[in-house]
Enzyme design. Sequence first.
Site, PDB file in Angstrom:
ATOM      1  N   ARG A  18     -12.679  -7.256   4.626  1.00  0.00           N
ATOM      2  CA  ARG A  18     -14.012  -6.827   4.182  1.00  0.00           C
ATOM      3  C   ARG A  18     -14.459  -7.560   2.919  1.00  0.00           C
ATOM      4  O   ARG A  18     -15.660  -7.738   2.700  1.00  0.00           O
ATOM      5  CB  ARG A  18     -14.060  -5.304   3.986  1.00  0.00           C
ATOM      6  CG  ARG A  18     -13.801  -4.554   5.295  1.00  0.00           C
ATOM      7  CD  ARG A  18     -14.285  -3.133   5.273  1.00  0.00           C
ATOM      8  NE  ARG A  18     -13.594  -2.348   6.290  1.00  0.00           N
ATOM      9  CZ  ARG A  18     -13.857  -2.373   7.597  1.00  0.00           C
ATOM     10  NH1 ARG A  18     -14.827  -3.139   8.065  1.00  0.00           N
ATOM     11  NH2 ARG A  18     -13.166  -1.632   8.442  1.00  0.00           N
ATOM     12  N   ARG A  20      -9.849  -3.196  -3.872  1.00  0.00           N
ATOM     13  CA  ARG A  20     -11.222  -3.658  -3.600  1.00  0.00           C
ATOM     14  C   ARG A  20     -12.141  -3.546  -4.806  1.00  0.00           C
ATOM     15  O   ARG A  20     -13.102  -4.304  -4.916  1.00  0.00           O
ATOM     16  CB  ARG A  20     -11.828  -2.870  -2.433  1.00  0.00           C
ATOM     17  CG  ARG A  20     -11.304  -3.342  -1.114  1.00  0.00           C
ATOM     18  CD  ARG A  20     -12.027  -2.743   0.074  1.00  0.00           C
ATOM     19  NE  ARG A  20     -11.460  -3.306   1.282  1.00  0.00           N
ATOM     20  CZ  ARG A  20     -11.420  -2.698   2.456  1.00  0.00           C
ATOM     21  NH1 ARG A  20     -11.942  -1.505   2.596  1.00  0.00           N
ATOM     22  NH2 ARG A  20     -10.877  -3.303   3.500  1.00  0.00           N
ATOM     23  N   ASP A  75     -15.457   2.289   3.338  1.00  0.00           N
ATOM     24  CA  ASP A  75     -15.186   0.869   3.621  1.00  0.00           C
ATOM     25  C   ASP A  75     -16.394  -0.017   3.349  1.00  0.00           C
ATOM     26  O   ASP A  75     -16.307  -1.243   3.485  1.00  0.00           O
ATOM     27  CB  ASP A  75     -14.743   0.704   5.077  1.00  0.00           C
ATOM     28  CG  ASP A  75     -13.368   1.332   5.315  1.00  0.00           C
ATOM     29  OD1 ASP A  75     -12.578   1.447   4.353  1.00  0.00           O
ATOM     30  OD2 ASP A  75     -13.089   1.702   6.472  1.00  0.00           O
ATOM     31  N   LYS A 117      -6.889   0.061  -0.791  1.00  0.00           N
ATOM     32  CA  LYS A 117      -7.270  -0.451   0.535  1.00  0.00           C
ATOM     33  C   LYS A 117      -6.494  -1.751   0.810  1.00  0.00           C
ATOM     34  O   LYS A 117      -5.493  -2.019   0.176  1.00  0.00           O
ATOM     35  CB  LYS A 117      -8.781  -0.645   0.607  1.00  0.00           C
ATOM     36  CG  LYS A 117      -9.560   0.652   0.478  1.00  0.00           C
ATOM     37  CD  LYS A 117      -9.275   1.588   1.632  1.00  0.00           C
ATOM     38  CE  LYS A 117      -9.966   2.925   1.465  1.00  0.00           C
ATOM     39  NZ  LYS A 117      -9.544   3.879   2.485  1.00  0.00           N
ATOM     40  N   SER A 129      -8.754  11.527   2.418  1.00  0.00           N
ATOM     41  CA  SER A 129      -8.181  10.503   3.291  1.00  0.00           C
ATOM     42  C   SER A 129      -8.061  10.998   4.723  1.00  0.00           C
ATOM     43  O   SER A 129      -7.302  11.921   5.017  1.00  0.00           O
ATOM     44  CB  SER A 129      -6.797  10.087   2.787  1.00  0.00           C
ATOM     45  OG  SER A 129      -6.157   9.302   3.778  1.00  0.00           O
ATOM     46  N   ARG A 139       0.828  -1.213   0.000  1.00  0.00           N
ATOM     47  CA  ARG A 139       0.000   0.000   0.000  1.00  0.00           C
ATOM     48  C   ARG A 139       0.867   1.269   0.000  1.00  0.00           C
ATOM     49  O   ARG A 139       1.931   1.300   0.585  1.00  0.00           O
ATOM     50  CB  ARG A 139      -0.957  -0.033   1.202  1.00  0.00           C
ATOM     51  CG  ARG A 139      -1.890  -1.226   1.113  1.00  0.00           C
ATOM     52  CD  ARG A 139      -2.827  -1.310   2.291  1.00  0.00           C
ATOM     53  NE  ARG A 139      -3.763  -0.199   2.307  1.00  0.00           N
ATOM     54  CZ  ARG A 139      -4.638  -0.004   3.285  1.00  0.00           C
ATOM     55  NH1 ARG A 139      -4.670  -0.844   4.322  1.00  0.00           N
ATOM     56  NH2 ARG A 139      -5.471   1.011   3.242  1.00  0.00           N
TER      57      ARG A 139
HETATM   58  C1  S3P Z   1      -9.612   5.302   8.418  1.00  0.00           C
HETATM   59  C2  S3P Z   1      -9.673   6.021   7.247  1.00  0.00           C
HETATM   60  C3  S3P Z   1     -10.033   5.421   5.952  1.00  0.00           C
HETATM   61  C4  S3P Z   1     -10.668   4.040   6.116  1.00  0.00           C
HETATM   62  C5  S3P Z   1      -9.933   3.199   7.110  1.00  0.00           C
HETATM   63  C6  S3P Z   1      -9.934   3.865   8.470  1.00  0.00           C
HETATM   64  C7  S3P Z   1      -9.248   5.999   9.664  1.00  0.00           C
HETATM   65  O1  S3P Z   1      -8.858   5.285   5.178  1.00  0.00           O
HETATM   66  O2  S3P Z   1     -10.726   3.376   4.874  1.00  0.00           O
HETATM   67  O3  S3P Z   1     -10.519   1.927   7.231  1.00  0.00           O
HETATM   68  O4  S3P Z   1      -9.448   5.433  10.762  1.00  0.00           O
HETATM   69  O5  S3P Z   1      -8.760   7.142   9.586  1.00  0.00           O
HETATM   70  P1  S3P Z   1      -8.314   6.437   4.191  1.00  0.00           P
HETATM   71  O6  S3P Z   1      -7.856   7.583   5.001  1.00  0.00           O
HETATM   72  O7  S3P Z   1      -7.186   5.803   3.423  1.00  0.00           O
HETATM   73  O8  S3P Z   1      -9.487   6.772   3.315  1.00  0.00           O
END
Ligand code: S3P
Length: 446
Positions: free
Chosen positions: A403, A358, A327, A354, A174, A128
């Site tokens: 997921r 996904r 998610d 992710k 994000s 990632r």
């Molecule tokens: C999260 C932010 C999201 C989400 C992840 C949890 C967090 O990710 O998909 O499961 O707790 O800040 P991104 O910031 O990459 O969108």
Amino acid sequence: MNTHAHPLPATASASQPLSGRVRVPGDKSISHRSFMFGGLASGQTRITGLLEGEDVLRTGEAMKAMGARIEKHGDEWVIDGVGNGCLLEPSAPLDFGNAGTGARLTMGLVGTYDMATTFVGDPSLSKRPMGRVLAPLREMGVQVIDAAPSDRLPLTLRGPRRAAPITYRVPMASAQVKSAVLLAALNTPGTTTVVEPVMTRDHTEKMLKGFGAEIDVETDSDGVRHIRITGEGTLSGQTIAVPGDPSSAAFPLVAALIVPGSDIVIENVLMNPTRTGLIDTLLEMGADIEVLDRRDAGGEAVADLRVRHSHLKGTRVPPSRAPFMIDEYPVLAVAASFAEGETVMDGIEELRVKESDRLAAVARGLEANGVDCTEGEASLTVRGVPGGKGLGGGMVETHLDHRIAMSFLVMGLASHKSVSIDDRAMIATSFPEFMDLMTGLGAPIE
Ligand code: S3P
């Protein structure tokens, strides 16, 4: 391809009506932050309802490695934090397993310290992108002294003597990137500003305020959020009751909607508006979801959800909703497979980075189970089959993604033929009780 050493397949078959009252485990985002902020703050933090999934426990181990004391007493986690600015240099690499949130937020938390910290993870996390977090950290003076090609794990950070406060406009929607900058700012003199053009989950802002950080948020006339945080202040331990995770509630919720005759209640679900996009979308699709006893729990809205089997209709999900249900697209795609007509999901390019890609994993899983769908670069269109006639019969590759695993087990409960997944092991990262909870509602999963 499955890269897990000992894969544990699972199969879900057509279910009798689901019934009962359940509680899903604590919210993953709030649980990670509870361990981090509790471990950083001065004094004691007490947490109930924490998600004891592998991802969160890794964050706890990382905070321990940097000096926090974390113990479980009965149902309560008790943390003695080190004090803001006082994290210790870990003596070994911090291993975040499968957890993007744990890794990226901790990079912000410790990146500005004048010490070397190494981050490692499993094969999924090691694929990632971390550059999205490293870009603002570099601007603050953090050095990436070692990294796998293209800023991937394993990587090692070293902070400057004194970090520089910056103004950073988050280039993608994000919460992890926003949060990493805010956490880096805690150990930075002066005021750091994060500009957030598209709002994402706001747990970091809310919780840091609760811990006593000097942070304020202003939304301008264009809806752009300006989050200002002043570093080097004192954080004080808090008492936290973690509400149920809406991203986990999504699985029994969609299962009840698609299995004929079902009627269930999911108790104590977090209803923070940055997290309820799936519920909004399903309501537009005609879902019978009653929001009961909406109440406040420690500064967050929670409610019980009564969910009954429903005749769903396809919809077009606006791209603007993506951050509020990011998610939940895999399980929405499963719901859409049983809806009348077409469901179009646009603006979902973030799904590609992710725990797995996904967008591709969902499309391949749907195709393997007879669903007519089209994968675009940043979109997915699903043409549903009400009643699920002819659906199922496939084996789904989960790509180390919890997921994907849970979504396709839910699919099997309403399909004509059973649905199998190649590995259930990763479910333990976010929802260790999933199998027991679902079978307790009557779902035939084994
Ligand atoms: C999260 C932010 C999201 C989400 C992840 C949890 C967090 O990710 O998909 O499961 O707790 O800040 P991104 O910031 O990459 O969108």
